[in-house]
Write a protein that holds these residues in place. Structure first.
Motif, mmCIF file in Angstrom:
data_model
loop_
_atom_site.group_PDB
_atom_site.id
_atom_site.type_symbol
_atom_site.label_atom_id
_atom_site.label_comp_id
_atom_site.label_asym_id
_atom_site.label_seq_id
_atom_site.Cartn_x
_atom_site.Cartn_y
_atom_site.Cartn_z
ATOM 1 N N ARG A 89 -52.097 -68.319 31.271
ATOM 2 C CA ARG A 89 -50.655 -68.503 31.140
ATOM 3 C C ARG A 89 -50.166 -67.765 29.895
ATOM 4 N N ARG A 91 -47.110 -67.220 27.580
ATOM 5 C CA ARG A 91 -45.888 -67.950 27.255
ATOM 6 C C ARG A 91 -44.765 -67.033 26.764
ATOM 7 N N ASN A 92 -43.543 -67.372 27.157
ATOM 8 C CA ASN A 92 -42.351 -66.737 26.585
ATOM 9 C C ASN A 92 -42.144 -67.185 25.142
ATOM 10 N N SER A 94 -42.055 -63.266 25.832
ATOM 11 C CA SER A 94 -43.200 -62.472 26.237
ATOM 12 C C SER A 94 -43.338 -61.219 25.384
ATOM 13 N N GLY A 121 -39.706 -67.824 33.948
ATOM 14 C CA GLY A 121 -40.612 -66.761 33.536
ATOM 15 C C GLY A 121 -40.067 -65.389 33.856
ATOM 16 N N SER A 185 -38.449 -70.636 26.843
ATOM 17 C CA SER A 185 -39.337 -71.350 27.753
ATOM 18 C C SER A 185 -39.669 -70.439 28.926
ATOM 19 N N ASN A 187 -42.970 -68.848 31.609
ATOM 20 C CA ASN A 187 -44.213 -68.120 31.400
ATOM 21 C C ASN A 187 -44.593 -67.298 32.626
ATOM 22 N N ARG A 189 -48.119 -66.000 34.827
ATOM 23 C CA ARG A 189 -49.475 -66.498 35.066
ATOM 24 C C ARG A 189 -50.299 -65.438 35.782
#
Length: 381
Positions: A89, A91-92, A94, A121, A185, A187, A189
């Motif tokens: 994952r 995360r932002n 990014s 995301g 927030s 993300n 993957r």
């Protein structure tokens, strides 16, 4: 591992299309000689950035907020009957996701991975690659920009038409993100990232032609640290090494980059400061299209550069026709020297390569440079 696993990717991609008609159908080379060069399944959450399988030198960095694991992952593109387990994952906010994927000893490489996003995301991924380890381009890629779904989908990028991606120790791929990439927030993957390729030989890479004639004719793995003599005794061939710096010894901080014959990391050659020239005596008698490859790193006080030159008469060193200056990091990386365009390097009993170090290391009383898994390869005449 000979396999037809890339055909399975096509089937999985087709099956996925029943859920989202915008998901691309994944096609793949049908050549059964494809092998896994590098692979991450991300199922060991304590070693997320460590490849599950690698021919040597695979690594990644993420310039975004941070990365961690996510449960569940997916079994799309999983190898060796691996379970879905966990995924990676990113995360932002990014940042660039850069994968170092040396293709030493392989050609016609294909890059495949499963990816998805959360609702917040990044919605788009842009892929580029570098052949020199620094400058990223997307030349020759038909699908360098892809949209990302909220379910795992396979993406695949075919480098078979990009000759510079073959047998390249500096090959890297960069994935950049856009649309929602700067949010606090959300993300992206990833799971089951693979690079597959066709071996050019059992251990090295050639420039084309009859691969059965391409062989390693000098090789040092530096794993016998019984004495300084055994340390620099070649595992293959009759080459020799000399160092004019303070002294050399071994260290257990080693690598399997460019290792051959299934050799373990073991020990590595340590060239102590004050530095001096490192001379590799590498007769190429009976061989042409010569390539010299080795893994190297430095300590904090070690030389930050290595300048490479060569001689075809045994005395006079030149840099004509090769990249001669390399920046050295505090982690192992590969240096690959290609002499295939230098006819005088062929079938030459006087061929030598010299590595020189920066001026600061020549007077420093601490610090060192390290060399591991030194190979000399070429076509037999």
């Amino acid at each position: 591992m000979r396999n037809k696993l890339l055909l399975l990717i096509s089937f999985i991609g087709l099956a996925s299309c029943t859920e989202d008609r915008n998901i691309p159908v994944i096609s793949a080379p049908t050549n059964p000689d494809y092998q896994v060069v590098h692979y991450w399944n991300f199922n060991d959450t304590s070693l997320l950035d460590t490849p599950t399988q690698t021919a040597g030198g695979a690594a990644f960095t993420y310039a975004g907020a941070y990365f961690d694991d996510v449960d569940p992952g997916t079994d799309l593109n999983a190898r060796n009957n691996d379970v879905a387990g966990t995924g990676l994952r990113l995360r932002n906010p990014s940042g660039d996701f850069v994968l170092s994927l040396p293709t030493t000893g392989f050609k016609d490489v294909v890059f495949t991975f499963a990816t998805m996003r959360t609702s917040s995301g990044p919605q788009n991924q842009s892929l580029s690659y570098t052949l020199d380890g620094t400058n990223f381009i997307n030349t020759g890629l038909s699908n360098s920009e892809v949209g990302v779904s909220e379910q795992f989908v396979l993406q695949q990028f075919d480098f078979t038409a990009i000759d510079g991606a073959d047998n390249n120790a500096n090959f890297k791929i960069k994935i950049s993100f856009s649309t929602n990439a700067d949010l606090a927030s959300g993300n992206s993957r990833f799971d089951n990232i693979t690079l597959d390729g066709i071996p050019t030989t059992s251990g090295g890479g050639n420039t084309g032609g009859d691969t059965s004639k391409f062989e390693v004719f000098h090789y040092w793995n530096f794993n016998d640290a019984t004495s300084t003599t055994t340390l620099i005794t070649p595992n293959t061939g009759s080459g020799s090494l000399a160092y004019s710096g303070a002294y050399y010894d071994s260290t257990t901080e080693s690598t399997d980059m460019n290792a051959r014959n299934g050799d373990v990391a073991g020990t590595t050659l340590r060239l102590r400061n004050p530095s001096g020239d490192f001379i590799m005596n590498l007769p190429t008698t009976g061989h042409k299209n010569v390539k010299v490859t080795y893994a190297t790193m430095r300590t904090g006080s070690g030389s930050a550069t290595q300048t490479v030159s060569y001689t075809t008469n045994g005395t006079d060193y030149v840099t004509t026709g090769i990249t001669s200056v390399y920046n050295i990091d505090v982690a192992f990386s590969l240096i690959a020297l290609d002499f295939s365009a230098i006819p005088a390097a062929n079938n030459n009993p006087n061929f030598k390569v010299k590595v020189s170090f920066d001026a600061a290391s020549s007077t420093a009383t601490s610090g060192n440079n390290r060399i591991d898994n030194l190979t000399v390869e070429g076509d037999t005449l």
